[in-house]
Design an enzyme around this catalytic site. Structure first.
Site, PDB file in Angstrom:
ATOM      1  N   GLY A 507       0.767  -1.215   0.030  1.00  0.00           N
ATOM      2  CA  GLY A 507      -0.264   0.044   0.072  1.00  0.00           C
ATOM      3  C   GLY A 507       0.895   1.174   0.028  1.00  0.00           C
ATOM      4  N   GLY A 510       0.990   8.744   3.406  1.00  0.00           N
ATOM      5  CA  GLY A 510       1.875  10.160   3.226  1.00  0.00           C
ATOM      6  C   GLY A 510       3.131   9.877   3.512  1.00  0.00           C
ATOM      7  N   PHE A 511       3.842   8.963   3.917  1.00  0.00           N
ATOM      8  CA  PHE A 511       5.062   8.593   3.982  1.00  0.00           C
ATOM      9  C   PHE A 511       5.917   8.240   2.759  1.00  0.00           C
ATOM     10  CE2 PHE A 511       8.595   7.659   6.944  1.00  0.00           C
ATOM     11  CZ  PHE A 511       9.524   7.158   6.283  1.00  0.00           C
ATOM     12  N   GLY A 512       5.062   7.403   2.109  1.00  0.00           N
ATOM     13  CA  GLY A 512       5.590   6.643   0.895  1.00  0.00           C
ATOM     14  C   GLY A 512       5.100   5.348   1.034  1.00  0.00           C
ATOM     15  N   ASP A 625      -1.432  10.793  15.520  1.00  0.00           N
ATOM     16  CA  ASP A 625      -2.246  10.292  14.065  1.00  0.00           C
ATOM     17  C   ASP A 625      -2.824   9.122  14.180  1.00  0.00           C
ATOM     18  OD1 ASP A 625      -2.696  10.845  11.500  1.00  0.00           O
ATOM     19  OD2 ASP A 625      -0.919  10.099  10.725  1.00  0.00           O
TER      20      ASP A 625
END
Length: 817
Positions: A507, A510-512, A625
């Site tokens: 998947g 937002g990190f990569g 988060d």
């Protein structure tokens, strides 16, 4: 077949009780002359405890013991003949005059017996509601107090402490009450580990292996025994400490008698407090000792201080130096530290060291009536005095003095106290000219550091532009801080992921991208790869690395290492075969894998993980988060909180902070954080509440709209709750009828967590208790972000670059936080 005449049977039935008087299984008492045989039991009037014969584990030996009656997991809390087992089922426990319990074998030989403090005419043995087996005078009331018992099992515990038990010493009789481990799960005999209240010097709690101290908690400061794993303010217990010329003991009593808990020491020397949760039908560990390497007794030697948040864990106190520098480099800290300037006795000063677990106090001296200044004067008069502190932090009085080297200290962010250590006068930096010299030297040093930092910054920037030595620099930097965290070579990761093949991609966030990999030895791993276009960066990677490397909890994802090489920056985790919660929960087909019991298990697991972050970890950590996509599920659907890239830590008594750069995910952010940038543990509580409502409803908070009233998920849940129709929130496909009270309770807890005012929201410790117990819980008030319109307005007024998409993308800012 020849039949026995009826009159003979009747006669035998009349005579049998006279020969062998027994008791009814429903009784809680054994009267003089009565017995219980193997197969018979007595039960406390509360129905909570049962006493009888049992065989532990796979053993065939028989013991007289006590266990929780209404708990499906057989949990033995006391054993009478732990070191003298019976070899068959012919045992019999009898109460005889003048008030002694005896355990007899097949030949009527005495295997075990209690003692009697005095003789009485009408002795009675009774199993009390507390789990205390007592022998008392039957002519007196059972509530007369422990001092009036002829004998009680609470004075002779085995491996388990129950609420109401006294742990300590009777100086008049020389009797100590302490815990000792079983030898094994099949043998309750006295093991090698024991748990004590040690009264020498000033009382503290010790775990021993034989006679050697393994771990230490304390000393008593009139509120608690400070140091992990002691809860700071535990609402479930009332603590009592008594110390006078005749006795010293420590006692804890449950505030709520329906709350089932125990404290044990096991065969490995680990002491744990357990809490029974009816809904999950299992024991949950409330805390454990030792909790980390810094709980190892005198790990850092004299004048060393253990800090589990640093690397290496052992540090020397300020103005001290290692006695064996070479050994210190080799992680051999046993020789400890010495003052860098020798004492002279005359003219010595005392310097304050704050936020530490006080040293071993077995050879200390105390005076409860002294002030802190009088304590200092007393210590100053005696050249052998090495340190002093306040004895009673509750009243701000008393004096505790050490006369030997200080050992077994550790840095503590929350429960630490201040201690005043004797130092040479020169270490105080007092005096005008000397102060000026120090000030000038400090300014020069600061300027030097600034210039050096600027030079390093320009150098690193140049290196990164040229794409040459970034991997080496990154590896060195992280290795300096985390030597025990493995570094994976890029070639290993490339091979494990088949060069980041799309077939291995799990998947993207937002990190990569996130990939699955398989190492050469067959271990499956998860690789979180920082993309070049990511809105998150190296700061988030470093933050996550620093935090998660320090955290150890069954409900937090385990990091295996990292890879920082060339242009690549990656974190390597344990592989979670069921991926993240959102993948299953919000898929109509896959969600069928989550029956209500699994969902409630996930809710409880996330709650315990957050409780650890907020209260029991080495630092108070705000995740910032928490959401469904950051809850990973292992093969047994156990939840693990992940993604600490946006986390922040609090030290000392700090409970909240403010930022101009709001980060997190819309739909999970608390109102005070999204609008004003204020975040605290209550921000995470809000996110947890949203998550609970999502788990119950199978609907995302962000993107949900109730057309009739234009409500978001929180508003919809709130309206149903006010109307007494909370169960309508549950997805129709979920078979929850057997667990309706549990579902309703979960919804109510979720709504309590998302209340508008942060002060109204419960702490995670309260959440865990509310989820696990059936008592009444407070009524919820209106949630924050009540309607979808409010959410959109909050987005538009926040000044953040965000879209109205329902994709749950973590929002971050490129500026440093």
């Amino acid at each position: 077949m020849r039949r026995t005449p009826p009159n003979v049977v009747s006669c035998f039935l009349l005579i049998f009780p006279l020969i062998f008087p027994a008791i009814s299984g429903a009784s809680d008492t054994i009267e003089a002359g009565q017995s219980i045989r193997d197969g018979e039991t007595i039960v406390s009037s509360s129905g909570k405890f049962e006493l009888g014969f049992f065989s532990p584990g796979s053993s065939r030996n028989r013991y007289v013991g006590m266990w929780f009656k209404n708990i499906i997991v057989t949990t033995v809390v006391w054993v009478a003949n732990r070191d003298l087992p019976l070899i068959d089922n012919s045992g019999m426990l009898r109460l005889i005059q003048p008030g002694i319990l005896v355990l007899l074998n097949a030949t009527n030989g005495t295997v075990w017996s209690s003692k009697s403090s005095r003789a009485v005419e009408n002795p009675v043995a009774q199993l009390l509601k507390s789990g205390n087996l007592v022998v008392r005078d039957g002519n007196n009331d059972e509530n007369d107090g422990q001092e009036n018992f002829l004998w009680q099992s609470f004075d002779y515990p085995t491996d388990t402490y129950l609420p109401g038990m006294r742990l300590g010493w009777n100086f008049v009789t020389g009797k100590e009450t302490s815990l000792s481990s079983w030898k094994s799960t099949d043998d309750p005999g006295t093991g090698e580990f024991s748990f004590h209240l040690d009264p020498t010097g000033h009382p503290q709690l010790l775990i021993r292996r034989g006679s050697a101290v393994q771990n230490r908690i304390g000393p008593w400061n009139r509120i608690r025994f400070p140091g992990p794993p002691n809860p700071r303010e535990d609402p479930t217990y009332r603590l009592t400490f008594v110390m006078d010329e005749e006795k010293v003991y420590y006692r804890s009593d449950s505030v709520d008698r329906s709350f089932v808990s125990r404290y044990t020491i096991n065969q490995s020397g680990v002491s744990q407090r357990w809490t029974w949760v009816d809904r999950t039908r299992g024991w949950v560990i409330y805390f454990s000792m030792p909790a980390d390497i810094c709980d190892t007794y005198k790990l850092c030697g004299s004048y060393g201080s253990c800090n589990v948040g640093s690397s290496p864990s052992c540090e020397w106190l300020d103005r001290f130096v290692p006695k064996d520098p070479e050994g210190w480099v080799r992680a051999d800290w046993s020789n400890g530290c010495v003052r860098r300037t020798n004492l002279s006795c005359q003219g010595d000063v005392f310097l304050k060291y704050s936020g530490i677990k006080l040293p071993d106090a077995r050879r200390s001296w105390n005076n409860a009536k002294m002030t802190l200044n009088e304590c200092r004067q007393e210590c100053l008069r005696n050249c052998s005095c090495t340190a002093y502190t306040q004895l009673d932090i509750k009243k701000g009085s008393g004096c505790l003095i050490w006369y030997e080297e200080l050992i077994d200290s550790r840095t503590m962010s929350q429960d630490g106290q201040a201690i005043y250590i004797r130092m040479a006068a020169s270490e105080a930096h007092s005096g005008g000219k000397e102060r000026e010299v120090v000030l000038i030297a400090s300014l020069v040093s600061v300027m030097g550091v600034i210039l050096l930092g600027l030079s390093l910054f320009l150098c690193i920037r140049k290196i990164r532009k040229n794409d040459t030595r970034l991997g080496t620099l990154g590896k060195y930097k992280y290795h300096e801080k985390h030597p025990d965290l493995p570094f994976f070579d890029l070639s290993v990761i490339l091979k494990a992921t088949n060069h980041f093949s799309d077939n291995n991609k799990l998947g993207e966030g937002g990190f990569g991208p996130v990939y699955k990999g398989v190492l050469e030895e067959g271990q499956e791993i998860t690789i979180k790869r920082l993309s070049k276009e990511s809105r998150q960066g190296l700061d988030e990677l470093k933050t996550e690395l620093i935090f998660i490397a320090k955290l150890q909890h069954r409900n937090l994802v385990k990091v295996l290492g990292c890879c920082i090489q060339k242009e690549e920056s990656m974190l390597i985790y344990e592989y979670m075969p069921n991926k993240s919660l959102d993948v299953i929960l919000f898929d109509q087909t896959k969600s069928r894998l989550l029956d209500w019991q699994k969902r409630f298990h996930i809710i409880n697991g996330v709650a315990r993980g957050l409780l650890y972050l907020h209260q029991d970890s080495r630092l108070r950590i705000i995740h910032r988060d928490l959401k469904a996509s950051n809850i990973l599920l292992d093969s047994e659907m156990n939840p693990k909180i992940s993604d600490f890239g946006l986390a922040r830590s609090f030290g000392g008594n700090q409970t909240e902070a403010q930022t101009l750069h709001v980060v997190g995910t819309y739909g999970y952010m608390s109102p005070e954080y999204a609008v004003d940038g204020m975040f605290s543990v209550k921000s995470d509580v809000f996110s947890f509440g949203v998550l609970v409502l999502e788990i119950v409803s199978e609907k995302r908070n962000r993107g949900f709209s109730q057309s009739e009233y234009s409500l978001n998920l929180l508003g919809h849940a709130w309206k149903l709750y006010k109307d007494g129709r909370s169960l309508e929130l549950v997805d129709a496909s979920l078979d929850h009828k057997l667990y309706s009270p549990e579902v309703v309770r979960s919804i109510q807890v979720g709504l309590l967590c998302v209340q508008q005012n942060p002060e109204d929201r419960p702490t995670m410790s309260s959440v865990v208790l509310m989820l696990g117990n059936e008592g009444e819980i407070p009524q919820a008030r209106q949630p924050g972000f009540f309607t979808e319109r409010d959410v959109l307005a909050g987005q538009n007024s926040s000044g953040m670059n965000a879209t109205n998409s329902t994709n749950e993308v973590t929002i971050t800012m490129p500026e440093p936080r």
